[in-house]
Design a protein around this motif. Structure first.
Motif, PDB file in Angstrom:
ATOM      1  N   ASN A  41       0.798  -1.222   0.000  1.00 19.44           N
ATOM      2  CA  ASN A  41       0.000   0.000   0.000  1.00 19.44           C
ATOM      3  C   ASN A  41       0.832   1.275   0.000  1.00 19.44           C
ATOM      4  OD1 ASN A  41      -2.376  -1.497   0.102  1.00 19.44           O
ATOM      5  ND2 ASN A  41      -2.306  -1.631   2.340  1.00 19.44           N
TER       6      ASN A  41
ATOM      7  N   LYS B 135      -2.734   5.780   7.725  1.00 21.67           N
ATOM      8  CA  LYS B 135      -3.947   4.998   7.955  1.00 21.67           C
ATOM      9  C   LYS B 135      -4.486   5.177   9.367  1.00 21.67           C
ATOM     10  CE  LYS B 135      -3.602   1.329   4.527  1.00 21.67           C
ATOM     11  NZ  LYS B 135      -3.612  -0.135   4.308  1.00 21.67           N
TER      12      LYS B 135
ATOM     13  N   LYS C 204      -5.938   9.215   9.389  1.00 16.62           N
ATOM     14  CA  LYS C 204      -6.734   9.810   8.316  1.00 16.62           C
ATOM     15  C   LYS C 204      -8.149  10.148   8.765  1.00 16.62           C
ATOM     16  CE  LYS C 204      -8.163   5.349   6.337  1.00 16.62           C
ATOM     17  NZ  LYS C 204      -8.132   4.496   5.120  1.00 16.62           N
ATOM     18  N   TYR C 205      -8.659   9.424   9.754  1.00 19.50           N
ATOM     19  CA  TYR C 205     -10.022   9.688  10.199  1.00 19.50           C
ATOM     20  C   TYR C 205     -10.121  11.001  10.974  1.00 19.50           C
ATOM     21  CZ  TYR C 205     -10.694   4.867   8.795  1.00 19.50           C
ATOM     22  OH  TYR C 205     -10.738   3.700   8.068  1.00 19.50           O
TER      23      TYR C 205
ATOM     24  N   ASP D 142      -5.991   4.827  -3.915  1.00 18.71           N
ATOM     25  CA  ASP D 142      -7.150   4.166  -3.337  1.00 18.71           C
ATOM     26  C   ASP D 142      -7.448   4.685  -1.929  1.00 18.71           C
ATOM     27  OD1 ASP D 142      -4.822   3.092  -2.400  1.00 18.71           O
ATOM     28  OD2 ASP D 142      -5.586   1.037  -2.209  1.00 18.71           O
ATOM     29  N   GLU D 143      -6.410   5.065  -1.173  1.00 17.54           N
ATOM     30  CA  GLU D 143      -6.637   5.652   0.142  1.00 17.54           C
ATOM     31  C   GLU D 143      -7.267   7.038   0.015  1.00 17.54           C
ATOM     32  OE1 GLU D 143      -6.347   4.520   3.184  1.00 17.54           O
ATOM     33  OE2 GLU D 143      -5.681   2.537   2.563  1.00 17.54           O
ATOM     34  N   THR D 144      -6.808   7.816  -0.956  1.00 16.27           N
ATOM     35  CA  THR D 144      -7.394   9.135  -1.201  1.00 16.27           C
ATOM     36  C   THR D 144      -8.846   9.004  -1.625  1.00 16.27           C
ATOM     37  OG1 THR D 144      -5.197   9.825  -1.975  1.00 16.27           O
ATOM     38  CG2 THR D 144      -7.025  11.315  -2.393  1.00 16.27           C
ATOM     39  N   LEU D 145      -9.128   7.988  -2.439  1.00 12.55           N
ATOM     40  CA  LEU D 145     -10.496   7.748  -2.886  1.00 12.55           C
ATOM     41  C   LEU D 145     -11.407   7.389  -1.714  1.00 12.55           C
ATOM     42  CD1 LEU D 145     -12.287   7.556  -5.433  1.00 12.55           C
ATOM     43  CD2 LEU D 145     -11.674   5.144  -5.562  1.00 12.55           C
ATOM     44  N   LYS D 146     -10.896   6.643  -0.746  1.00 13.23           N
ATOM     45  CA  LYS D 146     -11.698   6.265   0.420  1.00 13.23           C
ATOM     46  C   LYS D 146     -12.070   7.491   1.249  1.00 13.23           C
ATOM     47  CE  LYS D 146      -9.729   1.608   0.890  1.00 13.23           C
ATOM     48  NZ  LYS D 146      -8.859   0.724   1.726  1.00 13.23           N
ATOM     49  N   ILE D 147     -11.138   8.418   1.363  1.00 11.85           N
ATOM     50  CA  ILE D 147     -11.439   9.640   2.108  1.00 11.85           C
ATOM     51  C   ILE D 147     -12.535  10.439   1.410  1.00 11.85           C
ATOM     52  CG2 ILE D 147     -10.481  11.882   2.784  1.00 11.85           C
ATOM     53  CD1 ILE D 147      -7.878  10.502   3.371  1.00 11.85           C
TER      54      ILE D 147
ATOM     55  N   ASP E 184     -14.791   9.320  -0.557  1.00 14.11           N
ATOM     56  CA  ASP E 184     -16.041   8.564  -0.523  1.00 14.11           C
ATOM     57  C   ASP E 184     -16.781   8.746   0.794  1.00 14.11           C
ATOM     58  OD1 ASP E 184     -17.845   6.690  -1.792  1.00 14.11           O
ATOM     59  OD2 ASP E 184     -17.161   5.226  -0.309  1.00 14.11           O
ATOM     60  N   LYS E 185     -16.052   9.028   1.876  1.00 10.42           N
ATOM     61  CA  LYS E 185     -16.689   9.170   3.187  1.00 10.42           C
ATOM     62  C   LYS E 185     -17.103  10.600   3.496  1.00 10.42           C
ATOM     63  CE  LYS E 185     -14.277   5.187   5.186  1.00 10.42           C
ATOM     64  NZ  LYS E 185     -15.498   4.371   5.266  1.00 10.42           N
TER      65      LYS E 185
END
Length: 462
Positions: free
Chosen positions: A19, A126, A129-130, A221-226, A228-229
């Motif tokens: 990753n 990881k 990021k939240y 993909d990590e940027t995309l997850k952020i 998306d939320k």
């Protein structure tokens, strides 16, 4: 069996290694991956050239120009309440965990946007990021957090430097309309700020169509997850109405007492970096933005540092040489661009006894900026390229710049693209742009902070 002459490399089999966004050989962030979600959020992720620090930015086009009479100063309070508690994490948790993992979370804002940036070591992303999501999209704006933030806002107003204040005031003097809104909350409005005001401002402006998420050193993909939320819906909200601003050529001042050091700024309307659908028009707009930046660099934007001492510098010419032997007077040019327009101007820091002559020289130089010769414009191109290259490796500014590119519809994947674009601009085009700025002298706006009685009053009587 391995054939003779072929080396064997050991690859890690752990999932965490898959990753990581590994560096590449090219200088500067490049190989940018871009996408756009159905709800309008724009996404971009860039690899780094070896830096171990990663950064991710969530940017909303919700600066002070989008504030109304009911919520003036909301952007300032959003910036101040960034460390406050959110829906998932308390203020204490944010402070302690982020510091333990070597990360920090910042909020920057101007008249155009509000940006939340998380900067941390890549392996820690990881785990933290939240906190970025909790701050940018899940903030509660509790009444007690706002009450705690009011003394900080008042302290910001007290500690603002004369240069920051005059840059803010000169834009208020230049524009009639939303761009005249200050990025600071006025002192008389601080006590009236409430949770309902902040929540209404966020609800009306923190929309998915005005949001861009960009990262440097973080996998796509990590940027995309952020992204998306941030917003769970898959449909675009209705377009937000944007009021245009018109030049008014006014004058603003802030008196700090007789004999105090004085800061003067003069501007004329410049250019913006708006998102234009036609590719040819978009390129022209981007080139126009670089032209103004080159002219500002050609005038002189600071000093060439030769050591660590404050006074050990050589000023950029020709503007920096106007102060002569007076070490207490400094001139510099600047260019600020927003979505649809901007300002081009000159700033002067001086003492009260030299404020009169310095102001006259400043205004005369700005009104005759079209007289810059070809050699000076060529030097301006070199200065701008050097400045871009020096700051290219900083993760947080690169992340915010990439998010701003998404918002403006601009694509510059690396420093090589920017340098090539600057080289493609001819000196004849730069000269025409400089003459165009000189022709706007009737829209000149001026602001002064300090001993305003020392500033020539005849410049403002009209």
């Amino acid at each position: 069996m391995v054939p003779k002459g072929i080396s064997i490399r050991c690859f890690s089999q752990t999932r965490s290694a898959w990753n990581l966004c590994w560096p590449s050989s090219q200088f500067g962030p490049h190989r940018v991956q871009r996408s756009e979600m159905l709800n309008g959020i724009k996404i971009a992720a860039a690899k780094t050239a070896g830096t171990p620090i990663a950064a991710c930015t969530v940017m909303f086009q919700a600066g002070s120009r989008f504030e109304t009479n009911d919520d003036l100063g909301s952007g300032h309070f959003v910036r101040v309440t960034t460390p406050a508690s959110g829906c998932g994490y308390t203020a204490f948790s944010k402070t302690r965990v982020l510091q333990q993992l070597g990360a920090h979370l910042t909020c920057t804002s101007n008249r155009q946007y509000i940006a939340f940036t998380l900067c941390c070591p890549l392996p820690s992303f990881k785990a933290v990021k939240y906190y970025l999501l909790d701050t940018a999209a899940r903030s509660c704006y509790n009444e007690w957090d706002i009450e705690d933030g009011k003394p900080i806002v008042l302290d910001d107003l007290f500690r603002i430097t004369p240069e920051q204040r005059v840059i803010d005031l000169v834009q208020r003097a230049c524009w009639a309309g939303p761009l005249s809104n200050s990025i600071y909350c006025e002192e008389e409005r601080v006590d009236d700020m409430s949770r309902s005001t902040l929540c209404s401002f966020v609800y009306n402006n923190f929309k998915s169509t005005e949001c861009s998420v960009a990262s440097v050193g973080v996998p796509f993909d990590e940027t995309l997850k952020i992204a998306d939320k941030i917003e769970i819906t898959r449909c675009k909200p209705p377009e937000r109405e944007v009021c245009m601003s018109q030049p008014r050529g006014g004058f603003e001042y802030y008196e700090t007492g007789s004999g105090s050091d004085t800061c003067i700024a003069a501007v004329v309307p410049g250019c913006g970096a708006s998102d234009i659908t036609l590719v040819i028009a978009l390129v022209d707009q981007l080139v126009c933005l670089f032209k103004h930046a080159i002219i500002a660099a050609a005038c002189g934007t600071g000093s060439v540092q030769t050591g660590q001492h404050d006074l050990d510098y050589t000023p950029h010419g020709p503007l920096g040489l106007m102060s002569g032997a007076d070490v207490h007077t400094r001139f510099r040019a600047f260019n600020i661009s927003y979505d649809d327009t901007g300002v081009f101007g000159i700033l002067c820091n001086t003492r009260a006894k030299t404020a009169y002559n310095s102001t006259c020289a400043l205004v005369e130089f700005l009104c005759n900026v079209g007289d810059l010769d070809f050699r000076q414009l060529e030097i301006g191109k070199k200065r701008l390229k050097l400045d871009l290259a020096l700051h290219d490796q900083e993760a947080a500014p690169s992340s915010e710049g990439l998010a701003l590119q998404l918002a403006c519809g601009v694509q510059l994947d690396s420093i090589h693209d920017a340098l090539a674009l600057i080289d493609s601009i001819s000196v004849d085009e730069l000269s025409c742009t400089a003459k165009c700025l000189s022709s706007k002298r009737h829209e000149l706006a001026i602001a002064a902070v300090g001993d305003c009685g020392a500033v020539p009053q005849e410049l403002f009587s009209g």
